[in-house]
Design a protein around this motif. Structure first.
Motif, PDB file in Angstrom:
ATOM      1  N   ILE A   1       0.844  -1.209   0.000  1.00  0.00           N
ATOM      2  CA  ILE A   1       0.000   0.000   0.000  1.00  0.00           C
ATOM      3  C   ILE A   1       0.870   1.247   0.000  1.00  0.00           C
ATOM      4  O   ILE A   1       0.595   2.214  -0.723  1.00  0.00           O
ATOM      5  N   VAL A   2       1.930   1.237   0.780  1.00  0.00           N
ATOM      6  CA  VAL A   2       2.811   2.401   0.869  1.00  0.00           C
ATOM      7  C   VAL A   2       3.541   2.629  -0.459  1.00  0.00           C
ATOM      8  O   VAL A   2       3.689   3.771  -0.912  1.00  0.00           O
TER       9      VAL A   2
ATOM     10  N   ALA B   1       1.109   4.091  -2.865  1.00  0.00           N
ATOM     11  CA  ALA B   1       0.845   5.482  -2.514  1.00  0.00           C
ATOM     12  C   ALA B   1       2.029   6.385  -2.854  1.00  0.00           C
ATOM     13  O   ALA B   1       1.838   7.561  -3.178  1.00  0.00           O
TER      14      ALA B   1
ATOM     15  N   VAL C   1       1.535   7.396  -6.395  1.00  0.00           N
ATOM     16  CA  VAL C   1       0.394   8.296  -6.613  1.00  0.00           C
ATOM     17  C   VAL C   1       0.551   9.622  -5.872  1.00  0.00           C
ATOM     18  O   VAL C   1       0.339  10.686  -6.445  1.00  0.00           O
ATOM     19  N   LEU C   2       0.937   9.570  -4.600  1.00  0.00           N
ATOM     20  CA  LEU C   2       0.978  10.770  -3.761  1.00  0.00           C
ATOM     21  C   LEU C   2       2.378  11.326  -3.545  1.00  0.00           C
ATOM     22  O   LEU C   2       2.515  12.480  -3.155  1.00  0.00           O
TER      23      LEU C   2
ATOM     24  N   SER D   1       3.282   8.949   1.490  1.00  0.00           N
ATOM     25  CA  SER D   1       2.979   7.554   1.181  1.00  0.00           C
ATOM     26  C   SER D   1       2.421   6.791   2.376  1.00  0.00           C
ATOM     27  O   SER D   1       1.739   5.782   2.203  1.00  0.00           O
TER      28      SER D   1
ATOM     29  N   PRO E   1      -2.337   6.658   3.165  1.00  0.00           N
ATOM     30  CA  PRO E   1      -3.388   5.666   2.896  1.00  0.00           C
ATOM     31  C   PRO E   1      -3.307   4.434   3.799  1.00  0.00           C
ATOM     32  O   PRO E   1      -4.335   3.910   4.229  1.00  0.00           O
TER      33      PRO E   1
ATOM     34  N   TYR F   1      -6.193   3.029   6.180  1.00  0.00           N
ATOM     35  CA  TYR F   1      -6.810   1.734   5.895  1.00  0.00           C
ATOM     36  C   TYR F   1      -6.704   0.740   7.053  1.00  0.00           C
ATOM     37  O   TYR F   1      -7.694   0.102   7.414  1.00  0.00           O
TER      38      TYR F   1
ATOM     39  N   GLY G   1       2.053  -2.897  -5.755  1.00  0.00           N
ATOM     40  CA  GLY G   1       2.795  -1.711  -5.332  1.00  0.00           C
ATOM     41  C   GLY G   1       4.242  -1.755  -5.769  1.00  0.00           C
ATOM     42  O   GLY G   1       4.793  -0.764  -6.243  1.00  0.00           O
TER      43      GLY G   1
END
Length: 154
Positions: free
Chosen positions: A79-80, A83, A86-87, A92, A95, A99, A141
């Motif tokens: 997830i990191v 992120a 994206v971010l 990072s 999210p 979650y 990821g």
């Protein structure tokens, strides 16, 4: 169970902060491509966290023991890494920090196969749905981070 859910989250946040790049111009003009180095960096830090953190959990594999810790490390790092693309690396952690606590709070009464997939951070060690979701998040990821790199900070 909170240790099995929150310790990987903190380790993933530290790993996510290391995914930033100091200079986008230097990365684009490098002699050798960066895509092989990015997953190597991510895999080395994930392997280190997966080797150290399960020692802190004394439990059986059927409950919240070392296998659940390794699964949660993989999922949180995935997830990191996603992120970070994206971010950006600086945000990072955001999210994952949204979650994992949300899954922890919402999964108390959840039952069924779908719950083992979306609530993988709080599932016991041997749940097949959780073991499908967390490594899938890690694979996605890692692949996206390897190809794109972290979003440049502005």
């Amino acid at each position: 169970m909170p240790v099995v859910a929150l310790a990987p989250l903190l380790a993933a946040a530290v790993i996510g902060a290391s995914l930033r790049s100091d200079s986008e111009e230097l990365d684009r003009t490098a002699v050798r491509p960066w895509w092989p180095r990015r997953p190597a960096h991510l895999l080395a830090l994930t392997a280190l966290a997966s080797a150290v953190l399960p020692v802190a959990v004394a439990g059986h594999a059927e409950t919240f023991g070392p296998p659940a810790m390794v699964r949660n490390i993989l999922g949180c790092v995935g997830i990191v890494a996603l992120a970070a693309v994206v971010l950006g690396a600086r945000l990072s952690w955001l999210p994952a920090f949204g979650y994992v606590p949300a899954a922890y709070l919402a999964s108390s009464g959840a039952r069924g196969r779908a719950a083992t997939v979306w609530a993988w951070p709080v599932q016991p060690g041997a749940q097949p749905g959780a073991w499908a979701a967390a490594p899938a998040a890690f694979g996605l990821g890692t692949a996206l981070y390897a190809v794109r790199g972290a979003r440049p900070g502005g």
